[in-house]
Enzyme design. Structure first.
Site, PDB file in Angstrom:
ATOM      1  N   GLY A  43      38.096  35.026  46.971  1.00  0.00           N
ATOM      2  CA  GLY A  43      39.405  34.426  47.174  1.00  0.00           C
ATOM      3  C   GLY A  43      40.454  35.107  46.321  1.00  0.00           C
ATOM      4  N   GLN A  48      48.167  35.962  41.701  1.00  0.00           N
ATOM      5  CA  GLN A  48      47.256  36.958  41.117  1.00  0.00           C
ATOM      6  C   GLN A  48      47.704  38.390  41.381  1.00  0.00           C
ATOM      7  OE1 GLN A  48      43.533  34.978  42.846  1.00  0.00           O
ATOM      8  NE2 GLN A  48      42.798  35.850  40.923  1.00  0.00           N
ATOM      9  N   CYS A  87      36.570  34.645  38.554  1.00  0.00           N
ATOM     10  CA  CYS A  87      37.943  34.848  39.035  1.00  0.00           C
ATOM     11  C   CYS A  87      38.297  36.314  38.866  1.00  0.00           C
ATOM     12  CB  CYS A  87      38.886  33.968  38.218  1.00  0.00           C
ATOM     13  SG  CYS A  87      40.604  34.102  38.707  1.00  0.00           S
ATOM     14  N   LEU A  88      38.927  36.898  39.876  1.00  0.00           N
ATOM     15  CA  LEU A  88      39.313  38.314  39.777  1.00  0.00           C
ATOM     16  C   LEU A  88      40.304  38.532  38.628  1.00  0.00           C
ATOM     17  CD1 LEU A  88      39.667  39.278  43.559  1.00  0.00           C
ATOM     18  CD2 LEU A  88      37.880  40.009  41.970  1.00  0.00           C
ATOM     19  N   HIS A 129      39.699  26.384  44.115  1.00  0.00           N
ATOM     20  CA  HIS A 129      39.977  27.360  43.050  1.00  0.00           C
ATOM     21  C   HIS A 129      41.288  28.108  43.343  1.00  0.00           C
ATOM     22  CE1 HIS A 129      38.607  30.705  40.188  1.00  0.00           C
ATOM     23  NE2 HIS A 129      39.615  31.241  40.835  1.00  0.00           N
ATOM     24  N   GLU A 130      41.442  28.553  44.598  1.00  0.00           N
ATOM     25  CA  GLU A 130      42.652  29.304  44.961  1.00  0.00           C
ATOM     26  C   GLU A 130      43.882  28.404  44.951  1.00  0.00           C
ATOM     27  OE1 GLU A 130      42.417  32.416  44.817  1.00  0.00           O
ATOM     28  OE2 GLU A 130      40.236  32.285  44.738  1.00  0.00           O
ATOM     29  N   HIS A 133      45.399  28.209  41.633  1.00  0.00           N
ATOM     30  CA  HIS A 133      46.223  29.359  41.258  1.00  0.00           C
ATOM     31  C   HIS A 133      47.691  29.136  41.637  1.00  0.00           C
ATOM     32  CE1 HIS A 133      43.597  32.423  39.604  1.00  0.00           C
ATOM     33  NE2 HIS A 133      42.713  32.283  40.581  1.00  0.00           N
TER      34      HIS A 133
HETATM   35 NI    NI Z   1      40.774  32.988  40.620  1.00  0.00          NI
END
Ligand code: NI
Length: 161
Positions: A43, A48, A87-88, A129-130, A133
């Site tokens: 995701g 991000q 998480c990226l 999760h997204e 963000h």
């Molecule tokens: Ni993330």
């Protein structure tokens, strides 16, 4: 698209509603899906990549890539489940996070079409999760403080290496 990492202030800001959902968002969604694949993530949310708009993309194994614009989590299950998240924007670090096991989400796709989706399992997990963000919330905010401090210390060490 470059993916911002922990410490970047943009990750802590609330993203703005997209209005109108015009054709540029098809291109943006495509570029975000590319960045997601490149990062081998599941995701990726606008903030991000420094885009402070309410959009995220999700692509889990065995499913098609999905685009969520201006999403609302309209229902969450009572039952909670613990699952390991990464998480990226916090590369190389994972922790167990407790979240609702099933959700209902309403959003628009990259063509501006509204949809409602019921999700469970990993899909529900990634959507929540997204969604976080878009609110400037990271998964480390949802774990016990002692664990969070350990992760932050590890992250700092990795940044210096
Ligand atoms: Ni993330």
């Amino acid at each position: 698209m470059d993916i911002l990492t922990l410490g970047n202030e943009l990750l802590r800001q609330k993203a703005e509603t997209i209005r109108p959902i015009d054709a540029t968002y098809r291109k943006i969604a495509e570029a975000m899906i590319d960045a997601l694949h490149e990062g081998k993530g599941v995701g990726l949310a606008g903030p991000q990549v420094g885009l402070m708009k309410r959009i995220f993309v999700v692509h889990i194994d065995g499913d098609q890539p999905r685009v969520f614009i201006n999403p609302s989590i309209i229902e969450t299950s009572q039952d909670l489940v613990k699952y390991e998240e990464g998480c990226l924007s916090i590369p190389g670090l994972w922790a167990d996070v407790v979240r609702p096991s099933r959700i209902r989400v309403q959003a628009w796709n990259e063509r501006g079409r509204p949809f409602t989706l019921e999700a469970a399992g990993i899909l529900a997990r990634v959507i929540l999760h997204e969604y976080d963000h878009l609110e400037g919330v990271l998964f480390i905010d949802r774990i016990p403080e002692s664990k969070r401090n350990r992760i932050l210390a590890k992250f700092e060490k990795m940044q210096q290496a």
